[in-house]
Design a protein around this motif. Structure first.
Motif, PDB file in Angstrom:
ATOM      1  N   ASP A  93      37.128  29.013  38.823  1.00  0.00           N
ATOM      2  CA  ASP A  93      36.435  29.687  39.926  1.00  0.00           C
ATOM      3  C   ASP A  93      36.673  28.934  41.232  1.00  0.00           C
ATOM      4  O   ASP A  93      36.698  27.704  41.250  1.00  0.00           O
ATOM      5  CB  ASP A  93      34.916  29.727  39.696  1.00  0.00           C
ATOM      6  CG  ASP A  93      34.477  30.771  38.697  1.00  0.00           C
ATOM      7  OD1 ASP A  93      35.304  31.596  38.293  1.00  0.00           O
ATOM      8  OD2 ASP A  93      33.281  30.746  38.330  1.00  0.00           O
ATOM      9  N   SER A 119      32.973  35.997  42.601  1.00  0.00           N
ATOM     10  CA  SER A 119      32.360  37.330  42.595  1.00  0.00           C
ATOM     11  C   SER A 119      31.348  37.521  43.726  1.00  0.00           C
ATOM     12  O   SER A 119      30.781  38.599  43.873  1.00  0.00           O
ATOM     13  CB  SER A 119      31.646  37.575  41.262  1.00  0.00           C
ATOM     14  OG  SER A 119      32.555  37.474  40.201  1.00  0.00           O
ATOM     15  N   ASP A 121      28.591  35.833  43.777  1.00  0.00           N
ATOM     16  CA  ASP A 121      27.272  35.462  43.251  1.00  0.00           C
ATOM     17  C   ASP A 121      26.881  34.087  43.779  1.00  0.00           C
ATOM     18  O   ASP A 121      27.694  33.158  43.817  1.00  0.00           O
ATOM     19  CB  ASP A 121      27.295  35.440  41.716  1.00  0.00           C
ATOM     20  CG  ASP A 121      27.495  36.820  41.124  1.00  0.00           C
ATOM     21  OD1 ASP A 121      27.073  37.816  41.757  1.00  0.00           O
ATOM     22  OD2 ASP A 121      28.085  36.908  40.026  1.00  0.00           O
TER      23      ASP A 121
END
Length: 135
Positions: A93, A119, A121
């Motif tokens: 990530d 994403s 988030d």
């Protein structure tokens, strides 16, 4: 407000921070009271639970905080910081820390830094205050 040369100097100093370089943090953007840093999580960033070490997430947020708080061209020194960890990221990530100035007073300023994953988030929320003796 710094001129173009001062922004270049601030960008250069923040981009060449030796500790951030060692950890893998990059300065993605800087502007008046704003900065973004990124880090791609790898195996070296994990703790014994197999998740990114809290210190890595904190350092990413702190680097954005430092760049944003020094973006006006005057030196800024941290007075206090805190972080709330909300979720874990995975290896591979790319985390992004976005710092925004929330208050610019006489000799102090406050910032909020949101750390998010690929994403979008939220991984963590960091808040910090600085002292600016030259103001």
């Amino acid at each position: 407000m710094p001129d173009a040369d001062e922004h270049a100097e601030i960008r250069d100093r923040a981009s060449n921070d030796p500790f951030c370089g060692r950890v893998g943090i990059e300065l993605a953007a800087i502007g008046e009271g704003h900065a973004e840093t990124t880090l791609t999580v790898d195996e070296d960033h994990l703790n014994f639970h197999g998740t990114p070490h809290g210190g890595v997430v904190y350092t990413l947020a702190d680097a954005a905080f430092a760049a944003a708080s020094n973006s006006h061209g005057d030196a800024a020194y941290a007075l206090e910081t805190n972080i709330s960890y909300l979720a874990a990221a995975d290896v591979g990530d790319t985390l992004r820390a976005v710092a925004e100035e929330t208050h610019l007073g006489g000799r102090t300023a406050a910032y909020e830094v949101v750390v998010s994953d690929d994403s979008g988030d939220r991984i963590a929320t960091f808040r910090g205050r600085v002292y600016k003796p030259g103001r």
